[in-house]
Design a protein around this motif. Structure first.
Motif, PDB file in Angstrom:
ATOM      1  N   HIS A   1       0.817  -1.212   0.000  1.00 33.04           N
ATOM      2  CA  HIS A   1       0.000   0.000   0.000  1.00 33.04           C
ATOM      3  C   HIS A   1       0.842   1.248   0.000  1.00 33.04           C
ATOM      4  O   HIS A   1       1.888   1.297   0.635  1.00 33.04           O
TER       5      HIS A   1
ATOM      6  N   PRO B   1      -4.335   6.362  -5.851  1.00 30.22           N
ATOM      7  CA  PRO B   1      -4.666   5.380  -4.812  1.00 30.22           C
ATOM      8  C   PRO B   1      -5.811   4.453  -5.214  1.00 30.22           C
ATOM      9  O   PRO B   1      -6.790   4.878  -5.806  1.00 30.22           O
ATOM     10  N   ARG B   2      -5.619   3.193  -4.885  1.00 29.51           N
ATOM     11  CA  ARG B   2      -6.657   2.188  -5.146  1.00 29.51           C
ATOM     12  C   ARG B   2      -7.601   2.083  -3.959  1.00 29.51           C
ATOM     13  O   ARG B   2      -8.679   1.502  -4.049  1.00 29.51           O
ATOM     14  N   TRP B   3      -7.171   2.585  -2.827  1.00 37.92           N
ATOM     15  CA  TRP B   3      -7.920   2.426  -1.576  1.00 37.92           C
ATOM     16  C   TRP B   3      -7.946   3.718  -0.791  1.00 37.92           C
ATOM     17  O   TRP B   3      -7.057   4.552  -0.940  1.00 37.92           O
TER      18      TRP B   3
ATOM     19  N   GLU C   1      -2.774   5.416   0.374  1.00 38.47           N
ATOM     20  CA  GLU C   1      -3.727   4.320   0.580  1.00 38.47           C
ATOM     21  C   GLU C   1      -3.883   3.946   2.055  1.00 38.47           C
ATOM     22  O   GLU C   1      -4.926   3.454   2.472  1.00 38.47           O
TER      23      GLU C   1
ATOM     24  N   ARG D   1     -10.322  -0.518   4.815  1.00 36.78           N
ATOM     25  CA  ARG D   1      -9.743  -0.117   3.530  1.00 36.78           C
ATOM     26  C   ARG D   1     -10.872  -0.276   2.506  1.00 36.78           C
ATOM     27  O   ARG D   1     -11.381  -1.380   2.322  1.00 36.78           O
TER      28      ARG D   1
END
Ligand SMILES: Cc1cc2nc3c(=O)[nH]c(=O)nc-3n(C[C@H](O)[C@H](O)[C@H](O)COP(=O)(O)OP(=O)(O)OC[C@H]3O[C@@H](n4cnc5c(N)ncnc54)[C@H](O)[C@@H]3O)c2cc1C
Lengths: 394, 530
Positions: free
Chosen positions: A255, A286-288, A259, A352
């Protein structure tokens, strides 16, 4: 072989439960008495003392110490004046978080870095010819975290000079005749201090501290209470809420700073430093989002009652992946730390979540297992921390 | 002098008045809460009666508070903090003790020191109690039907209760009936053989009531005190930060945050009634306050015979209220101490003071204490429900000092051939002597003593005859019948006049349920009218 902390002589007398966990190769009390909640409330209402000695501690000195740390840590160490500390992180070249820790600047070129994992090899490898000395002083020091609303009063009597220490301030001082370093830091989200002491003086410090603290209601607290406190405070725990990129198997397990909710540590627009992971951080999408979730208390209770069960309100933190879904039962994230908060009277979790579902107030469904059956329970997204008293920073 | 006009006026700023006012304000009614004293809280207050020492003058612990009240009134935003009281300490008559910490296995060993049989029985008993509490909970947490009503909806609700009970597991139903109708001793003697387990557990069956553990009816009191819950643990008690007065301050902040106004030192003389309709209240100083809704948070005696002219009411209601039993039998003796007392064998320790200590070492002890009360006198060897609260909340006393709350039985409101003003100190001496007996050297620690007799409770809080529950917990005064048949749904015969105190369902204790249910009725009636 498992080691004991420099306070073990006292912690083992105090630990009535005989319950210990293994933390970084040391025995660490899980709880001292039958009631985790009593220890938890000591910190929210009086003072709790946690033996934090097993943390890894590195002393970093030398003319290039600042330069060295400026190139390694995400937060700009040059902004950390002597007598101050920073909560910080370090990244790999791909911008994934390796670890977090607290760095204290006791003098111009004298730093103490505390970390959860061992980092000596890593720190050495990044010296790259700089004139810096890195010593592992983990075993030389014991540390006690004194946390809670009365901790300031206790510190005032223990080390009057540390009375006015600001939030994240550090001072080298004395407790009676014992040399100590005191920082206004902690892992509870409350007013609190950490006291660092040479191992040879550890037991003396404990006695002195409790002579002052016991009449005020200070008690030792164990890891279980600390888990409750740090989740309420929204503080991440490595290996629980994120994994060090060093030990991840794939990028799903890694991460970035943003994130894990620590994007605030870098101000790329105003900071010209080259530090490890900077380039990747600049380009990060960011994916999260790391955020909080609060469970609807009625939904929780009725999920249990509809099965004829008494609703579970466990003070033992559940660490690990509880799944989160949207209204179409599509997976949108997971909860990494989960606990019932006595102060909030609700279950709370550090989660998350995919960015599009992470707006505060958004509804999510939490999957729990009740009597061996999956249940989806209503919850909503909320900002971290869950609990943030003014006294923490005042 | 006419003051401003409110939608609703609540008489009495005890916890139920505050809860009620908060709900009304939350529903958008302009609401004024009138409290006679200089502080809100009623029986749930905390006072610094000796410099640096905070006394829970009357009510001293929290358990029955309904979770709905916590959440709906957003109490956690206003400082709600029910501190854990993990320990139970019960001295025995022979100088030993029972010290439970809440660790099941360790507690098993501790009980087994007194009886191996009882150690096992305790888990069985606890499970039985939880089953009964779960079974009865829906009845506690809803407004009982009106047993006198011919309304089909009320009839249907009666029938629904019948079928609900019929659907319960027969064993649970039977246990429930045993508790509701029998004595605490009958149930406990079935499970336990040791004096200390019987005495400790039976104590919950006499609190606030003029019954002994062997009296029919003590089972109901025992069950009532088990309805409470904290964080999913049934029957557990907590000490609110700053005592129950700390709790009522949280309620006051909540009520004000929803827009309710609280006026202190406002003694209501009577409710203004015009043509069978409440129009407001008149204070003792003559101030008139207009409101279409007037709610009494006082006990039924005051609600129906003091605040309004009984002639405005049906004779059978007045008769029922006159007949209602109050007969307070509880007192408090609170102490400021120089330090924690010492129990022989536990010198240097204080972890046994992290909860209640219970001076009620056997059924016989409790029953004998009751015997004195039956004949009009206070117990020579009283029952004591004690707590040294500074061990749970250090802010209650200066560092190293201790503040101790003792709830005492029996202290009957009516004394034979004496009165409480005469007996206050002799009674305090009896209690202190008993503490000296169990904690040798106790007397030397006393810095200050505050004796609170049933008469003091009546004078200060207003509770008739000092009954701590605003009407005894006797079966004919509960559920459909609280406070009187036909008037158990928070309304009164006077239009716009309601009742929301502990004399209504479910009853006394710091519970908030009466205040909440009454608000539901007021709001329902208002929306039906508009
Ligand atoms: C000694 C004692 C110990 C107790 N211990 C516990 C305990 O530990 N735990 C527990 O849960 N319960 C306990 N109880 C019971 C519990 O405290 C009461 O049932 C509850 O507090 C009653 O709340 P209430 O709001 O219904 O009434 P009250 O608290 O009686 O409130 C009535 C309010 O009305 C005010 N008032 C009276 N007359 C007037 C007037 N004419 N005009 C304006 N205001 C007026 C009073 O001053 C008071 O503030 C105890 C009670 C007593 C007395």
């Amino acid at each position: 072989m498992i080691k004991t902390s420099p306070f073990h002589q006292r912690t083992s007398e105090a630990n009535q439960t005989g319950l210990w966990s293994h933390w970084a190769g040391y025995l660490s009390a899980s709880r001292y008495t039958a009631s985790t909640k009593f220890e938890y409330y000591a910190v929210r209402n009086a003072a709790g003392v946690f033996d934090t000695s097993p943390l890894h501690k590195y002393r970093i000195t030398g003319p290039d110490a600042e330069l060295y740390l400026a190139g390694l840590l995400t937060r700009d160490i040059r902004k950390c004046r002597p007598g101050r500390a920073q909560y910080t992180t370090w990244l790999d070249d791909d911008g994934f978080v390796l670890e977090d820790g607290v760095v204290m600047r006791t003098a111009g070129d004298d730093f103490l870095l505390t970390t959860a994992h061992a980092n000596k090899g890593f720190l050495d490898d990044h010296r790259l010819g700089k004139s810096v000395v890195i010593e592992d002083v983990s075993a030389d020091h014991g540390a006690l975290a004194v946390q809670g609303p009365l901790s300031g009063e206790i510190i005032k009597h223990l080390s009057p000079e540390a009375t006015d220490l600001p939030y994240f301030g550090v001072t080298e001082t004395k407790a009676g005749s014992i040399p100590v370093t005191i920082s206004r830091t902690g892992f509870t989200g409350d007013l609190g201090y950490e006291i660092w002491v040479d191992s040879s003086h550890a037991v003396d410090l404990w006695d002195r501290l409790f002579n002052i603290g016991t009449p005020m209601g200070a008690i030792p607290i164990g890891e279980e209470a600390l888990q409750m406190l740090r989740i309420e405070a929204g503080l991440l725990l490595i290996d629980v809420d994120f994994k060090s990129s060093r030990f991840a198997w794939n990028d799903d397990q890694r991460h970035t700073l943003r994130e894990v909710g620590l994007g605030w540590m870098v101000r790329l627009d105003r900071d010209d430093r080259a530090f490890v992971g900077r380039k990747a951080t600049e380009q990060d999408t960011p994916r999260w989002v790391t955020t909080g979730i609060v469970v609807d208390w009625q939904a929780w209770d009725s999920a249990y009652r509809s099965r004829g069960l008494i609703p579970e309100k466990d003070h033992a933190a559940a660490l690990g992946g509880m799944m989160l879904y949207d209204s179409n039962v599509e997976s949108i994230g997971h909860v990494t730390s989960f606990v019932y908060s006595p102060l909030l009277q609700r279950h709370i979790g550090i989660a998350r979540i995919r960015p599009e579902h992470s707006t505060p107030g958004a509804n999510v469904s939490l999957e729990v297992t009740i009597d061996h059956r999956y249940e989806l329970i209503d919850a909503s997204v909320t900002r971290l921390p869950f609990y943030d008293p003014e006294r923490k920073t005042a | 002098m006419a003051a401003r006009n409110y939608d609703a006026v609540v008489i009495g700023g005890g916890h139920n008045g505050l809860v009620h006012g908060a709900y009304l304000a939350k529903a958008g009614l302009s609401t004024l809460i009138l409290e006679r004293r200089h502080v809100v809280g009623g029986a749930a207050i905390t006072e610094e009666l000796y410099p640096g020492f905070q006394f829970t003058t009357f009510s001293y612990a929290l358990s029955l508070l309904r979770p709905e009240v916590i959440h709906e009134l957003e109490l956690t935003k206003h400082g709600f903090m029910p501190l854990d009281m993990p320990s139970t300490f019960a001295p025995t008559e022979d100088g030993d003790y029972l010290f439970l910490t809440g660790d099941k296995g360790a507690d098993h060993h501790e009980i087994a020191r007194h009886s191996a049989h009882d150690a096992d029985a305790y888990t069985a008993y606890s499970h039985m109690m939880e089953e009964v509490v779960e079974a009865i909970r829906p009845l506690i947490d809803s407004i009982p039907p009106d047993i006198t009503s011919k309304d089909p909806e009320e009839r249907a609700r009666m029938a629904a209760i019948g079928s609900y009970l019929a659907d319960l597991p027969p064993k649970t139903l039977h246990n429930m009936v045993r508790l509701l109708t029998g004595s605490a001793a009958d149930v406990l003697e079935d499970y336990f053989e040791s004096d200390i387990m019987q005495g400790w557990l039976a104590s919950s069956g006499i609190i606030g009531s003029k019954v002994g553990p062997r009296s029919q009816g003590s089972g109901l009191v025992l069950l009532y005190h088990s309805f409470g819950e904290h964080d999913g643990a049934y029957g557990s008690w907590a000490f609110h930060k700053g005592g129950n007065g700390g709790f009522t301050q949280v309620l006051a902040r909540s009520a004000e945050s929803f827009g309710a106004e609280i006026r202190l030192s406002a003694d209501v003389d009577h409710v203004a009634v015009d043509n069978g309709r409440a129009t407001g209240v008149v204070l003792a100083d003559g101030t008139e306050i207009d409101a279409g809704i007037v709610v009494s948070a006082l006990d039924p005696r005051l609600t129906f015979t003091k605040l309004v002219d009984p002639l405005e009411l049906p004779a059978d209601l007045v008769e029922n209220v006159r007949r209602m039993k109050f007969q307070g039998t509880s007192a408090k003796v609170n102490f400021a101490l120089d330090s924690n007392p010492t129990y022989p064998g536990l010198e240097g320790r204080s972890d046994h003071y992290r909860g209640f200590f219970n001076i009620g070492p056997s059924l016989d002890y409790l029953e004998r204490a009751f015997d004195d009360a039956k004949y009009g006198w206070y117990s020579a060897k009283p029952y004591i429900d004690g707590a040294i609260q500074s061990n749970v909340d250090p802010d209650m006393a200066p560092p190293g000092k201790a503040v101790m709350s003792c709830f005492i039985q029996y202290a009957p409101y009516e004394l034979k051939e004496s009165d409480w003003d005469t007996e206050r100190d002799p009674f305090g001496d009896v209690v202190q002597a008993q503490l000296e007996h169990f904690f040798p050297g106790f007397g030397d620690l006393v810095l200050h003593r505050e004796v609170v007799t049933p008469l003091d409770i009546e004078r200060t809080v207003g509770l008739t005859e000092g009954n701590i529950f605003a009407g005894e917990f006797l079966a004919p005064q509960m559920f459909f019948f609280r406070p009187a048949p036909g008037w158990n749904q928070y309304r009164t015969p006077i239009h716009g006049y309601y009742q929301c105190g502990s004399g209504t369902h479910p009853g006394g204790c710091v519970m908030g349920a009466p205040g909440r249910f009454a608000a539901q009725q007021v709001i329902k009636d208002r929306s039906a009218a508009s």
